[in-house]
Design an enzyme around this catalytic site. Structure first.
Site, PDB file in Angstrom:
ATOM      1  N   CYS A 183       5.737 -24.445  17.516  1.00 37.42           N
ATOM      2  CA  CYS A 183       4.393 -24.241  17.580  1.00 37.42           C
ATOM      3  C   CYS A 183       4.384 -22.893  18.561  1.00 37.42           C
ATOM      4  O   CYS A 183       3.804 -22.910  19.658  1.00 37.42           O
ATOM      5  CB  CYS A 183       3.709 -25.275  18.153  1.00 37.42           C
ATOM      6  SG  CYS A 183       1.899 -25.173  17.810  1.00 37.42           S
ATOM      7  N   CYS A 362      -0.386 -23.034  11.562  1.00 35.90           N
ATOM      8  CA  CYS A 362      -0.608 -23.185  13.062  1.00 35.90           C
ATOM      9  C   CYS A 362      -1.995 -23.253  13.238  1.00 35.90           C
ATOM     10  O   CYS A 362      -2.751 -22.181  13.252  1.00 35.90           O
ATOM     11  CB  CYS A 362       0.030 -22.033  13.815  1.00 35.90           C
ATOM     12  SG  CYS A 362      -0.061 -22.056  15.493  1.00 35.90           S
TER      13      CYS A 362
END
Length: 438
Positions: A183, A362
């Site tokens: 991430c 994301c």
């Protein structure tokens, strides 16, 4: 009968000093019981309930890690991010609770810490990413106290919120390492929420928020990077590129960085009142030292088929793979069906037609109630699941991040069910009208 089946022997093939205690054999062995491993197992079971599948995973708990940023921002309970792994493993799949320590692809075997030698016909490698806390001097001793926090571990994420809500002003540092991480937007997400919290708490005027990144850009996709630079400019956040955190001096509350300049690398020390550390990460050691690793240490697979480039009965997806895309759960959601399709084609001796285009997502939290739903592919081109401009900050995407995606994860993705369009089809879901982009 598969041509990949290895005849079992009682002779250990491992170079490990621990004796081989027993041998086992499975048609499909999945190493890793995280998002990738459970999703692949569930989809395989849905396609063919007669497959002999085992998951090798040491941890007894399964974590929804995408919510740890929200935990650090005071918007999510840490207890809601964890469930017993046994409740996530699909019926009929064997769970081997042990650590993989060695891979022997020439003999189709995996050696475990307890001394098991597990043979397979087909291997799926998805053990996740290794967090190298030790590579930052002083971090392990400092973490979880004195304003040193990180959302990259279940036990530490709640302390991030404790630090933010009690912050009285000074230097607030947020770091990004020189390695790939899971991430890639998370180091910024917590920074923007912290900046909002500082404003609410009335300490923003005496606070210096700094983003200290080892790389030279705020985000790898130019279209989203342009918007994020506007966010940091609007918030008056100091961006310090090519600053790689090397040490924490907890007693002096100082962070030491290696700074890359045209003249070479220089060491710079910055005092902190709080620091959120994103640690360096890498492939697990047992992957790096195996024949299955690329020169980078990640599992060496074809970026379209997810099949290993040298061992055809081996596949990989998720954080440990060499796939050149962001390491996110959203990427796994698109990788898993491709891997399952191609693995089943190989088992059935038919052509592999599944192809992964590098899709990932994301959800970039840019403040409480604001999210840029950054979706893109191998070409770093913005794409969108929703009929919207994905570059804009939106309240609707905050609701998706905060409420919808956790539901999709636990109730659809991990159960191997169709997920395409789920976020648009949930019962009662309507596009909110208070969209921050308008």
């Amino acid at each position: 009968m598969s041509s990949f089946i290895q005849k079992k022997t009682n002779s250990p093939t491992s170079t490990d000093t621990s004796p081989i205690q027993e041998t086992q054999h499975y048609q499909i062995l999945i190493v890793g019981g995280g998002a990738a491993g459970i999703t692949v197992a569930s989809q395989l079971c849905a396609k063919n309930g007669k497959l002999d599948i085992a998951i090798l995973e040491p941890k007894a708990q399964h974590y929804y890690q995408p919510a740890w940023t929200l935990v650090g921002g005071g918007e999510y309970s840490i207890n809601d991010t964890v469930k017993p792994l046994a409740s996530c493993i699909p019926k009929g799949v064997t769970w081997i609770q042990d650590y993989a320590t060695e891979l022997n692809p020439d003999e189709n075997a995996v050696i475990t810490r307890s001394g098991k030698q597990i043979y397979y016909d087909y291997l799926v490698l998805c053990p996740g990413i290794q967090i190298d806390w030790h590579l930052i001097e002083g971090l392990q001793e400092a973490l979880g106290k004195g304003g040193v926090c990180s959302n990259y571990a279940f036990e530490y994420a709640p302390y991030t919120w404790e630090v933010i809500r009690n912050f009285q002003g000074g230097n607030a540092l947020f770091t990004f390492p020189a390695t790939p991480i899971k991430c890639g937007g998370a180091p910024q997400k917590i920074m923007y929420m912290a900046d909002d919290a500082f404003q609410r708490q009335g300490v923003s005027k005496k606070t210096n928020v700094m983003f200290c990144s080892a790389v030279g850009a705020i985000f790898p996709v130019p279209a989203y990077a342009e918007r994020l630079l506007k966010v940091v400019d609007r918030r008056h956040i100091q961006v310090k590129f090519k600053h790689n955190l090397k040490a924490i001096r907890a007693a002096a509350k100082e962070a030491v960085f290696d700074v890359t300049t045209d003249e070479g690398t220089q060491q710079v020390t910055i005092p902190y009142d709080m620091i959120h550390v994103t640690p360096p990460m890498s492939a697990p050691d047992f992957i790096k030292t195996s024949k299955l690793a690329a020169s980078t240490g990640w599992v060496d697979v074809d970026k379209q088929t997810l099949q290993h480039n040298r061992y055809p009965n081996v596949f990989s997806l998720g954080d440990a793979s060499s796939l050149p895309t962001s390491k996110t759960a959203a990427a796994i959601r698109r990788q898993a069906p491709v891997l399952v399709e191609n693995l089943l084609a190989l088992i059935n001796s038919t052509s592999m037609t599944g192809s992964y285009n590098g899709y990932t997502c994301c959800p970039l939290i840019t403040g409480y109630g604001k999210v840029i739903m950054a979706e893109f592919d191998y070409n770093n081109q913005p794409i969108s699941t929703f009929p919207i401009d994905p570059r804009e900050e939106r309240y609707s995407m905050w609701l998706v991040k905060r409420h919808v995606l956790p539901w999709v994860y636990w109730n659809r993705m991990l159960k191997g069910k169709q997920f395409e369009g789920d976020v648009l089809k949930l019962k009662g879901w309507k596009q909110p009208t208070n969209d921050l982009s308008h």
